[in-house]
Motif scaffolding. Structure first.
Motif, mmCIF file in Angstrom:
data_model
loop_
_atom_site.group_PDB
_atom_site.id
_atom_site.type_symbol
_atom_site.label_atom_id
_atom_site.label_comp_id
_atom_site.label_asym_id
_atom_site.label_seq_id
_atom_site.Cartn_x
_atom_site.Cartn_y
_atom_site.Cartn_z
ATOM 1 N N TRP A 1 1.021 -0.530 6.850
ATOM 2 C CA TRP A 1 1.365 -1.178 5.578
ATOM 3 C C TRP A 1 1.882 -0.108 4.626
ATOM 4 C CZ3 TRP A 1 -2.473 -5.473 3.564
ATOM 5 C CH2 TRP A 1 -2.599 -6.463 4.563
ATOM 6 N N SER A 2 3.111 -0.303 4.108
ATOM 7 C CA SER A 2 3.662 0.661 3.158
ATOM 8 C C SER A 2 3.091 0.399 1.769
ATOM 9 C CB SER A 2 5.179 0.538 3.108
ATOM 10 O OG SER A 2 5.531 -0.679 2.496
ATOM 11 N N ARG A 3 3.236 1.391 0.891
ATOM 12 C CA ARG A 3 2.735 1.226 -0.474
ATOM 13 C C ARG A 3 3.499 0.109 -1.197
ATOM 14 N NH1 ARG A 3 2.193 6.329 -4.445
ATOM 15 N NH2 ARG A 3 2.809 5.223 -6.315
ATOM 16 N N THR A 4 4.791 -0.036 -0.898
ATOM 17 C CA THR A 4 5.604 -1.091 -1.512
ATOM 18 C C THR A 4 5.093 -2.469 -1.094
ATOM 19 O OG1 THR A 4 7.443 0.417 -1.188
ATOM 20 C CG2 THR A 4 7.993 -1.821 -1.859
ATOM 21 N N GLU A 5 4.829 -2.613 0.191
ATOM 22 C CA GLU A 5 4.321 -3.875 0.722
ATOM 23 C C GLU A 5 2.949 -4.194 0.110
ATOM 24 O OE1 GLU A 5 4.208 -3.661 4.979
ATOM 25 O OE2 GLU A 5 3.329 -5.653 5.182
ATOM 26 N N ILE A 6 2.114 -3.175 -0.025
ATOM 27 C CA ILE A 6 0.785 -3.359 -0.618
ATOM 28 C C ILE A 6 0.917 -3.781 -2.082
ATOM 29 C CG2 ILE A 6 -1.255 -2.053 -1.366
ATOM 30 C CD1 ILE A 6 -0.936 -0.588 1.460
ATOM 31 N N GLN B 1 3.307 -5.417 -3.423
ATOM 32 C CA GLN B 1 3.730 -6.828 -3.458
ATOM 33 C C GLN B 1 2.545 -7.768 -3.218
ATOM 34 O OE1 GLN B 1 6.881 -6.710 -0.592
ATOM 35 N NE2 GLN B 1 8.396 -6.037 -2.104
ATOM 36 N N ARG B 2 1.693 -7.384 -2.276
ATOM 37 C CA ARG B 2 0.509 -8.203 -1.981
ATOM 38 C C ARG B 2 -0.459 -8.237 -3.168
ATOM 39 N NH1 ARG B 2 -0.494 -9.214 3.699
ATOM 40 N NH2 ARG B 2 1.155 -8.281 4.956
ATOM 41 N N SER C 1 1.108 -10.592 -5.683
ATOM 42 C CA SER C 1 1.066 -11.999 -5.280
ATOM 43 C C SER C 1 -0.374 -12.515 -5.147
ATOM 44 C CB SER C 1 1.820 -12.197 -3.965
ATOM 45 O OG SER C 1 1.096 -11.606 -2.915
ATOM 46 N N ASP D 1 -3.155 0.970 -4.832
ATOM 47 C CA ASP D 1 -2.074 0.866 -3.836
ATOM 48 C C ASP D 1 -2.004 2.088 -2.924
ATOM 49 O OD1 ASP D 1 -1.145 2.517 -5.864
ATOM 50 O OD2 ASP D 1 0.835 1.596 -6.012
#
Ligand SMILES: [Zn+2]
Length: 167
Positions: A128-133, A135-136, A139, A118
């Motif tokens: 892209w933030s680390r949080t968004e990454i 989540q990806r 998922s 991440d």
């Protein structure tokens, strides 16, 4: 599906390696600096890894690093990075845009140190933030070697990160 393929060399506390040698183009001894870009070339059963060095005037020199024997050293040539992969430079951020490609692949050509998946992606993907990454990754639209993984997963040489952009 169109895939843009990148290569990434991970080095902690990077100090550029320099070599003093004759530059054929300059016609004198000069200082060559390691660009950290790596290339692989196949020659018969052998696969050679080269480091691309540049002199002060930007002339290239390919330093031979390793020879992989395709069959004896347990190296699968398919896992090696073809030279057409686009290298991501140290400190560079790539932008992933849906209009250009539907998926992206980042091939790890070296991991000198400990690198989280991440954190590494946040360091190299624009916006892209680390949080968004994270989540990806959870998922499954970011895969490691075609498998689900966790954000804290450590990266190793020859790892392949796949990023699928959702429409
Ligand atoms: Zn030169």
């Amino acid at each position: 599906m169109q895939t843009q393929q990148y290569s990434l060399l991970l080095i902690k506390n990077q100090k550029a390696d320099t070599v003093k040698k004759q530059c054929k183009m300059c016609g004198k001894v000069t200082i060559f600096t390691d660009t950290t870009i790596r290339r692989h070339n196949a020659n018969g059963k052998n696969i050679y890894q080269f480091a691309i060095y540049k002199c002060l005037k930007n002339h290239s020199w390919n330093k031979k690093l390793d020879i992989y024997k395709s069959f004896t050293n347990h190296v699968d040539p398919a896992t090696l990075v073809p030279s057409e992969f686009k290298p991501i430079a140290e400190g560079e951020k790539i932008s992933l845009s849906l209009s250009d490609h539907e998926s992206y692949e980042i091939n790890i050509t070296g991991a000198d140190g400990s690198f989280r998946l991440d954190r590494t992606l946040a360091d190299h993907i624009e916006g892209w933030s680390r949080t968004e990454i994270a989540q990806r990754i959870k998922s499954g639209t970011i895969l490691l070697n075609n498998r689900l993984t966790k954000p804290s997963q450590k990266l190793a040489v020859h790892d392949k990160i796949s990023i699928i952009i959702k429409k």
